[in-house]
Design an enzyme around this catalytic site. Structure first.
Site, PDB file in Angstrom:
ATOM      1  N   GLU A  26      -7.825  19.124  36.168  1.00  0.00           N
ATOM      2  CA  GLU A  26      -8.736  17.462  35.911  1.00  0.00           C
ATOM      3  C   GLU A  26      -9.724  17.995  36.336  1.00  0.00           C
ATOM      4  O   GLU A  26     -10.105  19.104  37.432  1.00  0.00           O
ATOM      5  CB  GLU A  26      -7.942  15.913  37.279  1.00  0.00           C
ATOM      6  CG  GLU A  26      -8.148  15.051  36.101  1.00  0.00           C
ATOM      7  CD  GLU A  26      -9.878  15.133  37.060  1.00  0.00           C
ATOM      8  OE1 GLU A  26     -10.801  15.156  36.102  1.00  0.00           O
ATOM      9  OE2 GLU A  26     -10.122  14.557  38.450  1.00  0.00           O
ATOM     10  N   CYS A  85     -16.611  13.339  37.816  1.00  0.00           N
ATOM     11  CA  CYS A  85     -16.473  13.775  36.508  1.00  0.00           C
ATOM     12  C   CYS A  85     -15.610  12.630  35.702  1.00  0.00           C
ATOM     13  O   CYS A  85     -15.900  12.865  34.169  1.00  0.00           O
ATOM     14  CB  CYS A  85     -14.738  14.433  36.787  1.00  0.00           C
ATOM     15  SG  CYS A  85     -13.417  13.587  36.923  1.00  0.00           S
TER      16      CYS A  85
END
Length: 461
Positions: free
Chosen positions: A221, A255
């Site tokens: 990720e 993120c």
């Protein structure tokens, strides 16, 4: 005092109990692992005050977010405990087949997983990766972010106290270029779970490709060029609230944070004026204080990168508004800048800088396609009261997580499974119903039961 793991210790961790015989390498998940995960969740919850007090990177000292992070870690443990019970039972899943035989599909652990977590969620992501790998029946070698070893140490202690065999979880702190590199290149590795930067993910992927032996899964990720598209029907006040939270919360160091805001020409100036006012109300300072909205960025290197990008914006774009940066430390005040198009950005800018792109409604396809062409696909925001507009944007810009008329950060375990696609990740999504599957192998078993004298199912008719 924290010491970096040595190469000899990394070898020892791989050769410890998890690899001893094959039965430990292929042990199923299921009720036993679910019990440990559930106990660990209860331990985390009971230790909330102590966990909140443990030092973290300075940019993560916000007490409210620390409490939320403990709760997220608890959610991971409880959710994965349920998945382990449901998906990793010893009997497996019975499949339809011809009369006279039984067929089943079973899941089991792959072996030893390396879990590498980031500094911006040093407890929640660290715990979530480990809990997933363990629940699927694996052993884990965990490397926390080099900036956050203390909270990781406490989490590992709680795992062991919850009844986990200590041989199944080892903590290996250190830098990515030393400890991380050694872990991902090790010949006895069976899989990697990683959360962090896209460039680091590329290096890990290359390292794994050069290893001899079985091809192992890489669960990644990474970052994103996350955009939010606003149309003329959107409610201005709601847009402003959600943009400020998504772009400048946690100093833009998520993120999932908003990086690109697409505004229609007709309402852009009105929304930008509101954003300027909202930015002026932000308090920049010590994140340990409840009044603070924006704390420092993680370190001097991160600040230098943001300073360099700001110089580019001043020369090649237009800075619409910026706040005064406090002296000392690694503070970087929020910036609002206008850029000509999405392809002005080649990669993620990890910090409190929001880029505005104006567009004409008839050019939506071209504007959105330019963003999609960057091949990131983590989070996407849409603000509109027209369902077809939201659907069009989601069609044009593939993203792992799309948020309509709300902020783009703060995914909830089991409710909003989180993870990107393209340059933003490999899947499966953390906190989702498929989270454990890539940590496991599948084994189909077919048995000819007529050899035992007949089919019990027919005899019971």
């Amino acid at each position: 005092m924290v010491s970096e793991a040595l190469l000899a210790q990394i070898d020892q961790a791989f050769k410890a109990g998890p690899r001893r015989p094959a039965r430990l390498r292929t042990r199923p998940g299921g009720p036993a692992r679910a019990t440990v995960a559930a106990r660990h969740g209860r331990s985390l919850e009971a230790s909330l005050e102590r966990l909140v007090a443990i030092p973290r990177p300075r940019s993560r000292q916000d007490p409210g977010r620390r409490v939320a992070e403990v709760r997220e870690a608890v959610d991971f443990c409880r959710y994965y405990a349920v998945l382990a019970e449901d998906q990793f039972g010893l009997a497996g899943q019975l499949l339809h087949g011809p009369v006279g035989e039984t067929n089943s599909l079973r899941l089991a652990g792959r072996g030893v997983f390396v879990c590498i977590s980031p500094w911006n969620f040093p407890l929640a992501i660290f715990t979530g990766q480990i809990a997933a790998a363990l629940a699927a029946g694996n052993a884990v070698l965990a490397k926390p972010a080099e900036q956050a070893p203390l909270i990781a140490h406490e989490a590992v202690k709680l795992f062991h106290a919850a009844g986990l065999d200590p041989r199944l979880l080892a903590l290996l702190p250190g830098r990515g270029e030393t400890v991380g590199a050694a872990l991902t290149a090790h010949e006895q590795l069976d899989g990697v779970a990683f959360t962090g930067g896209t460039e680091t993910a590329w290096r890990i992927n290359q390292t794994l490709a050069q290893r001899q032996g079985p091809i192992v899964p890489f669960i990644a990720e990474t970052g994103g060029l996350n955009g939010m598209f606003v149309d003329t029907t959107a409610q201005r006040e709601q847009v402003i609230d959600d943009v400020i939270a998504s772009a400048f919360g946690s100093a833009g160091q998520r993120c999932s944070a908003l990086r690109l805001l697409f505004l229609p020409h007709d309402t852009a100036d009105h929304i930008i004026d509101g954003l300027k006012g909202a930015m002026d109300a932000l308090v920049i300072g010590d994140p340990a204080l409840a009044a603070t909205d924006v704390g420092p960025v993680i370190d001097a290197e991160a600040k230098a990168a943001l300073d360099q990008h700001l110089i580019r914006l001043r020369h090649e774009a237009k800075v619409l508004h910026s706040l005064e940066t406090p002296r000392g430390g690694t503070f970087f005040a929020p910036v609002l800048a206008e850029i000509p198009a999405a392809d002005f950005l080649e990669r993620e800018v990890f910090g409190p800088i929001l880029h505005v792109v104006r567009y004409a409604p008839e050019d939506l396809d071209a504007v959105a396609t330019a963003l999609a062409a960057r091949r990131y696909g983590l989070t996407l925001g849409v603000h509109s009261r027209i369902e077809s507009f939201a659907a069009d944007v989601q069609r044009l810009v593939p993203a792992g997580n799309a948020y309509v008329n709300r902020a783009m950060t703060g995914a909830v375990v089991g409710v909003q499974p989180f993870g990107g696609e393209g340059l933003s990740g490999t899947g499966p999504k953390a906190g989702g119903p498929h989270a454990l599957l890539r940590y496991a192998v599948e084994r189909a078993v077919s048995i000819n039961i007529t050899a035992q004298g007949g089919d019990p199912a027919l005899l019971n008719l």
